[in-house]
Scaffold this motif. Structure first.
Motif, mmCIF file in Angstrom:
data_model
loop_
_atom_site.group_PDB
_atom_site.id
_atom_site.type_symbol
_atom_site.label_atom_id
_atom_site.label_comp_id
_atom_site.label_asym_id
_atom_site.label_seq_id
_atom_site.Cartn_x
_atom_site.Cartn_y
_atom_site.Cartn_z
ATOM 1 N N GLU A 161 0.818 -1.213 0.000
ATOM 2 C CA GLU A 161 0.000 0.000 0.000
ATOM 3 C C GLU A 161 0.855 1.268 0.000
ATOM 4 N N SER A 162 1.896 1.292 0.832
ATOM 5 C CA SER A 162 2.672 2.528 1.005
ATOM 6 C C SER A 162 3.963 2.544 0.208
ATOM 7 N N GLY A 163 4.380 1.383 -0.289
ATOM 8 C CA GLY A 163 5.636 1.272 -1.013
ATOM 9 C C GLY A 163 6.714 0.658 -0.136
ATOM 10 N N LEU A 164 7.463 -0.251 -0.714
ATOM 11 C CA LEU A 164 8.490 -0.954 0.051
ATOM 12 C C LEU A 164 9.573 0.001 0.530
ATOM 13 N N ASP A 165 9.959 0.958 -0.294
ATOM 14 C CA ASP A 165 11.006 1.899 0.105
ATOM 15 C C ASP A 165 10.569 2.721 1.313
ATOM 16 N N HIS A 166 9.294 3.133 1.316
ATOM 17 C CA HIS A 166 8.789 3.912 2.443
ATOM 18 C C HIS A 166 8.789 3.075 3.715
ATOM 19 N N LEU A 167 8.338 1.828 3.616
ATOM 20 C CA LEU A 167 8.317 0.966 4.790
ATOM 21 C C LEU A 167 9.731 0.721 5.310
ATOM 22 N N GLN A 168 10.674 0.485 4.390
ATOM 23 C CA GLN A 168 12.058 0.271 4.802
ATOM 24 C C GLN A 168 12.602 1.495 5.523
ATOM 25 N N SER A 169 12.266 2.682 5.031
ATOM 26 C CA SER A 169 12.730 3.907 5.668
ATOM 27 C C SER A 169 12.150 4.053 7.063
ATOM 28 N N VAL A 170 10.862 3.781 7.210
ATOM 29 C CA VAL A 170 10.214 3.874 8.525
ATOM 30 C C VAL A 170 10.894 2.951 9.527
#
Length: 354
Positions: A161-170
């Protein structure tokens, strides 16, 4: 080859340092390894202690990553210590996080990621509100196969939903309010942090030019060594690193395998050596895919938060973590050595040529 344990790595490093008559100091850690063995940061130095030019190589900032870093330091001492230019001091800091190295953890004795601990504590810990929403999914209190599948499925749905890159950053940029979670930065300077500042104040205060190579594993393609810098393109620090090593990638510019971090120690090197012109890189060697790394880290976090680090579950989890950050394939170590040898040779040639 990679050492089997922290104790083996330490003995081999110290033997290599003794063989080349390095000046060695030992800095004992207050705790012990899983077998009750001693822990320490060991420092081996070659060259004049009054040198203007210092090349500093650090292993084990993230404990388990020290298996590779230690092997590279040892190999350089065994085969290339004689290449040091006159007037240049080479400093090898072995196992900056000895507890994590011995326990086969990325974090330290406080579950703190050392590279999230160098924030401005006077200003208060950074906020990472998005992490709170997934904290229980990342490190569930129960670790049955069913619960692992449920929580992983929920995380993958969030990534979609949010994007893998965004989740990894979080997840990876650092968080300061979940002490048993992943990438926890702590509540203040931890033991290795305090040691580094104290040691640097005594040993780096007079140097004029400092080159730092901080050795890491776990991000990027298999065996590839990415030269990561913590400054943006166009800054003097970035330009010096690019002139020295060629292709470097800034974690601030979105072209690095690393997310933007809070509290990494390379960002405060101007405080460690206030009189020096500092050129620094985190040399990051890829191992396995990011999901495999993440699964290993959450298994480790669960074990130390809710399991028994000396119980039946411990050995399989430690093996999983080691496999995520240290590849025992000789071809992998050969690839890492070729790249490290080039990076340190470039640093020494530049220092010796000034």
């Amino acid at each position: 080859m990679l050492s089997a344990t922290y104790d083996d790595a330490r003995r081999s490093f110290l033997a290599a340092a003794a063989e080349v008559h390095a000046v060695v100091t030992h800095h004992p850690h207050p705790l012990s390894g899983p077998d009750g063995g001693d822990l320490a940061i060991d420092v081996a130095e070659l060259g004049p202690d009054t040198a203007d030019d210092v090349v500093l190589v650090v292993s084990g900032t993230h404990g388990v990553e020290g298996y590779c870093g230690s092997a590279l330091q040892r190999r350089w001492l065994e085969s290339h210590a004689g290449d040091r230019p006159d007037g240049v001091r080479v400093v090898m800091v072995h196992a900056l996080n000895p507890y994590g190295f011995a326990w086969v953890r990325r974090v330290n004795e406080d579950n703190v990621d050392l590279n999230r601990n160098f924030v401005d504590w006077a200003a208060g810990a950074p906020r990472n509100a998005d992490y709170a929403e997934i904290a229980d999914l990342l490190v569930p209190t129960e670790f049955s196969e069913a619960e692992q599948a449920r929580t992983l499925g929920a995380l993958l749905a969030i990534a979609e939903e949010s994007g893998l890159d965004h989740l990894q950053s979080v997840i990876s940029r650092g968080q300061y309010h979940h002490p048993t979670g992943l990438f926890y930065g702590g509540t203040g300077p931890v033991w290795s942090h305090r040691w580094l500042r104290s040691w640097a104040a005594a040993q780096l205060a007079s140097c004029r030019r400092l080159t730092i190579i901080d050795l890491h594993t776990g991000l990027g393609p298999w065996g590839h060594g990415e030269r990561i810098v913590v400054e943006a393109k166009g800054t003097p620090e970035y330009e010096r690193a690019a002139a020295l090593w060629g292709e470097v990638r800034s974690m601030l510019d979105g072209d690095s395998a690393s997310a933007v971090l809070d509290g990494d120690w390379l960002s405060i090197t101007h405080e460690l050596a206030p009189r020096a012109e500092v050129t620094a890189t985190a040399l990051e060697f890829g191992t396995v895919d990011p999901l495999t790394v993440a699964l290993a880290l959450r298994a480790d976090a669960w074990l130390h938060a809710h399991g028994d680090p000396l119980g039946a579950d411990a050995a399989p989890v430690r093996a999983q973590v080691r496999a995520a950050f240290a590849d025992d394939d000789p071809a992998w170590l050969d690839r890492t050595w070729e790249q490290f040898a080039l990076v340190i040779t470039q640093a020494l040639d530049a220092a010796g040529g000034r």
